[in-house]
Write an enzyme that holds these catalytic residues in place. Structure first.
Site, PDB file in Angstrom:
ATOM      1  CG  ASN A   1       9.017  -0.701  -0.471  1.00 50.07           C
ATOM      2  OD1 ASN A   1       8.176  -0.554  -1.346  1.00 50.07           O
ATOM      3  ND2 ASN A   1       8.727  -0.628   0.809  1.00 50.07           N
TER       4      ASN A   1
ATOM      5  CG  LEU B   1      -1.553  -1.202   1.724  1.00 46.79           C
ATOM      6  CD1 LEU B   1      -2.254  -0.947   3.046  1.00 46.79           C
ATOM      7  CD2 LEU B   1      -2.530  -1.616   0.656  1.00 46.79           C
ATOM      8  NE  ARG B   2       0.493   3.485  -4.835  1.00 48.71           N
ATOM      9  CZ  ARG B   2      -0.112   3.785  -5.983  1.00 48.71           C
ATOM     10  NH1 ARG B   2       0.479   4.539  -6.865  1.00 48.71           N
ATOM     11  NH2 ARG B   2      -1.330   3.339  -6.233  1.00 48.71           N
TER      12      ARG B   2
ATOM     13  N   GLY C   1      11.464   9.553   0.256  1.00 49.43           N
ATOM     14  CA  GLY C   1      11.422   9.487   1.725  1.00 49.43           C
ATOM     15  C   GLY C   1      10.244   8.684   2.202  1.00 49.43           C
TER      16      GLY C   1
ATOM     17  CB  CYS D   1       7.864   2.308   3.104  1.00 52.49           C
ATOM     18  SG  CYS D   1       6.367   2.359   4.081  1.00 52.49           S
TER      19      CYS D   1
HETATM   20  C1  UGA Z   1       5.968   2.724  -0.596  1.00 52.06           C
HETATM   21  C2  UGA Z   1       5.658   1.792  -1.776  1.00 52.06           C
HETATM   22  O1  UGA Z   1       5.339   2.569  -2.941  1.00 52.06           O
HETATM   23  C3  UGA Z   1       4.492   0.870  -1.446  1.00 52.06           C
HETATM   24  O2  UGA Z   1       4.287  -0.034  -2.501  1.00 52.06           O
HETATM   25  C4  UGA Z   1       4.815   0.105  -0.157  1.00 52.06           C
HETATM   26  O3  UGA Z   1       3.755  -0.737   0.242  1.00 52.06           O
HETATM   27  C5  UGA Z   1       5.080   1.105   0.960  1.00 52.06           C
HETATM   28  O4  UGA Z   1       6.181   1.940   0.582  1.00 52.06           O
HETATM   29  C6  UGA Z   1       5.391   0.328   2.214  1.00 52.06           C
HETATM   30  O5  UGA Z   1       6.402  -0.370   2.232  1.00 52.06           O
HETATM   31  O6  UGA Z   1       4.594   0.337   3.143  1.00 52.06           O
HETATM   32  P1  UGA Z   1       4.932   5.012   0.347  1.00 52.06           P
HETATM   33  O7  UGA Z   1       6.055   5.026   1.326  1.00 52.06           O
HETATM   34  O8  UGA Z   1       3.561   5.265   0.844  1.00 52.06           O
HETATM   35  O9  UGA Z   1       4.853   3.600  -0.416  1.00 52.06           O
HETATM   36  O10 UGA Z   1       5.279   6.119  -0.706  1.00 52.06           O
HETATM   37  P2  UGA Z   1       5.603   6.193  -2.273  1.00 52.06           P
HETATM   38  O11 UGA Z   1       4.413   6.616  -3.010  1.00 52.06           O
HETATM   39  O12 UGA Z   1       6.300   4.962  -2.711  1.00 52.06           O
HETATM   40  O13 UGA Z   1       6.653   7.404  -2.271  1.00 52.06           O
HETATM   41  C7  UGA Z   1       7.926   7.256  -1.663  1.00 52.06           C
HETATM   42  C8  UGA Z   1       8.776   8.475  -1.913  1.00 52.06           C
HETATM   43  O14 UGA Z   1       9.100   8.590  -3.279  1.00 52.06           O
HETATM   44  C9  UGA Z   1       8.106   9.785  -1.530  1.00 52.06           C
HETATM   45  O15 UGA Z   1       9.041  10.619  -0.892  1.00 52.06           O
HETATM   46  C10 UGA Z   1       7.667  10.349  -2.866  1.00 52.06           C
HETATM   47  O16 UGA Z   1       7.554  11.737  -2.869  1.00 52.06           O
HETATM   48  C11 UGA Z   1       8.802   9.881  -3.752  1.00 52.06           C
HETATM   49  N1  UGA Z   1       8.416   9.821  -5.184  1.00 52.06           N
HETATM   50  C12 UGA Z   1       7.493   8.920  -5.608  1.00 52.06           C
HETATM   51  C13 UGA Z   1       9.022  10.676  -6.080  1.00 52.06           C
HETATM   52  O17 UGA Z   1       9.879  11.501  -5.721  1.00 52.06           O
HETATM   53  N2  UGA Z   1       8.672  10.602  -7.407  1.00 52.06           N
HETATM   54  C14 UGA Z   1       7.768   9.704  -7.863  1.00 52.06           C
HETATM   55  O18 UGA Z   1       7.507   9.671  -9.096  1.00 52.06           O
HETATM   56  C15 UGA Z   1       7.149   8.843  -6.946  1.00 52.06           C
END
Ligand code: UGA
Length: 447
Positions: free
Chosen positions: A217, A162-163, A266, A269
């Site tokens: 991840n 989950l995100r 960040g 996760c």
């Molecule tokens: C992440 C994973 O995407 C999920 O699949 C996983 O279940 C979750 O960790 C977990 O282990 O519980 P999440 O931490 O909610 O989810 O956030 P993401 O949407 O993955 O974003 C992570 C980071 O990457 C954020 O800082 C976001 O701003 C950055 N990001 C994301 C970018 O800089 N660019 C993008 O195109 C996407």
């Protein structure tokens, strides 16, 4: 949110499920399982969190969660309990969704998992399946099995994907389900709880299932480090990263997801799980230099954003007022854990800037230093709106991609700033339109 008719209580596919922990994972998981027709008891020992849930208030910002929880409570499929020992009585499945914080060396602290397993072990019905849903080190299913110490209870790894911000959608429509256990039948039973999602089911052993979570991840983190590095290269070459990403994304093997450059990845996760996987690799004697590089590159990305703000302020932020828009680690969540936005804000403050910060999820009394607020906001001046944060600033840094920042009155922003300079660390704004309004504009890899 889709509406699926709840199954009847005597449906053989309907099970009694206990979920331990009402956090970012447990709460959407419990609400989703109730939506699928199971009888769910969600145990939460934090009394304030429990009281909030009971009165219909969500303890986290998560789109669609309040409706899904209200639906479960309304149909009677979802109940809350203050005690995990009460919740597990009569349960066919018990989901462990407790925190697994990280130690300095990257190893996971399993004390909450251990405590929960110890607490419930003796109370489980014979045949109960315990599910590790929290992200846990490889080998945790065996660890939990040992703690429970019951030959008639099986432990299954079922990592969540989950995100935050779209946890409800991701729970209802997962890309895939992964279940792993020594007993393939028990693993498949856990997959069956989510059968109505129609998602592909991967049944494997627990070690492989636990590895899939970290590898997913770490892959996402590595993809983002790559994207951020390409953005840096674009700046040197005079290319525009937006078109580069369009050119990449249409290749189906690459896809458009996770191609947005930013101030670094960040949250609770990606940083935790990449460090954990690196630790796991080190322990196993494997040199995972690619992953170490992705982590180092992410550190550099933060520094690059700070340097952009310094440049916008004429070379140094010392004594300068800097407006900061966004503190959460991404938009549509109130989570600031391991937030790159917050880290950039603090680095600017450490360099002597007066940082005026606004975030839609942070309440402020107007320019008050967060001396008595949460620790992580200390040293920042919290503002009630983005205009206040921009007032008198030599530069504004857009650090989190909140949609509302696109639609501000930029003439007003221009008029309140000391010097109209914008550093857009999320490439949220249109560079040409922003420059036409008289701002100097620096994005990430944008011309
Ligand atoms: C992440 C994973 O995407 C999920 O699949 C996983 O279940 C979750 O960790 C977990 O282990 O519980 P999440 O931490 O909610 O989810 O956030 P993401 O949407 O993955 O974003 C992570 C980071 O990457 C954020 O800082 C976001 O701003 C950055 N990001 C994301 C970018 O800089 N660019 C993008 O195109 C996407």
């Amino acid at each position: 949110m889709t509406t699926r008719r709840n199954k009847r209580a005597n449906d053989p596919d309907t099970h009694r499920v206990a979920v331990i922990g009402a956090g970012y994972v447990g709460l959407p998981t419990a609400a989703t399982l109730a939506h699928f027709g199971h009888h769910v008891v969600l145990a939460e020992r934090d009394v304030e969190r429990l009281a909030a849930l009971r009165s219909g208030r969500m303890p986290i910002v998560e789109a669609g969660l309040d409706e899904l929880v209200a639906e479960g409570v309304g149909t009677g499929a979802l109940r809350f309990s203050a005690s995990s020992t009460e919740a597990v009585v009569g349960a066919d499945f018990v989901f462990l969704c407790v925190p697994t914080p990280q130690g300095d060396d990257g190893s996971a602290d399993l004390s909450y998992v251990e405590a929960a397993a110890k607490e419930i072990g003796a109370l489980l019905e014979p045949g109960t399946i315990v599910v590790n849903k929290s992200t846990v080190p490889v080998g945790s299913a065996t660890f939990v099995e040992r703690i429970i110490g019951r030959p008639d209870v099986r432990v299954v790894s079922n990592p969540e994907f989950l995100r935050e911000g779209s946890a409800v959608r991701d729970s209802l429509h997962p890309d895939r389900l992964v279940v792993g256990a020594a007993d393939a039948h028990a693993a498949a039973m856990v997959g069956g709880l989510f059968a109505s999602t129609g998602a592909p089911l991967i049944v494997t052993d627990a070690t492989t299932s636990e590895t899939i979570k970290y590898a997913s991840n770490a892959f996402l983190a590595t993809k983002l480090s790559y994207v951020n590095a390409v953005a840096g290269l674009c700046e040197e070459l005079g290319a525009d990263v937006r078109d580069v990403m369009l050119g990449l994304g249409y290749d189906k093997r690459i896809g458009f997801d996770f191609l947005r450059p930013g101030p670094g990845w960040g949250g609770s996760c990606l940083p935790k799980d990449t460090r954990a996987l690196l630790h796991i690799a080190q322990e196993a004697g494997y040199d995972f230099s690619l992953l170490a590089g992705a982590i180092a590159s992410n550190e550099q990305q933060l520094a690059r954003v700070v340097a952009k703000v310094e440049a916008a302020c004429g070379g140094s932020v010392e004594g300068a007022t800097v407006g900061v828009w966004g503190l959460t680690f991404k938009a549509n969540t109130d989570d600031r854990r391991d937030s790159p936005s917050l880290q950039v804000a603090h680095r600017l403050a450490d360099l002597g800037a007066r940082v005026q910060a606004f975030d839609p999820t942070v309440t402020a009394d107007g320019g008050d230093e967060a001396a008595s607020g949460p620790d992580d906001l200390r040293g920042l001046l919290l503002c009630t709106d983005p205009y206040e944060a921009a007032t008198g600033a030599a530069a504004v840094a857009v650090l989190t991609e909140w949609d509302e920042f696109r639609w501000l009155d930029f003439s007003r922003v221009h008029s309140v700033m000391a010097k109209p300079a914008i550093v857009d660390a999320r490439n949220l704004l249109d560079p040409a339109a922003t420059r036409r309004l008289g701002f100097s504009y620096a994005g990430i890899g944008r011309r």
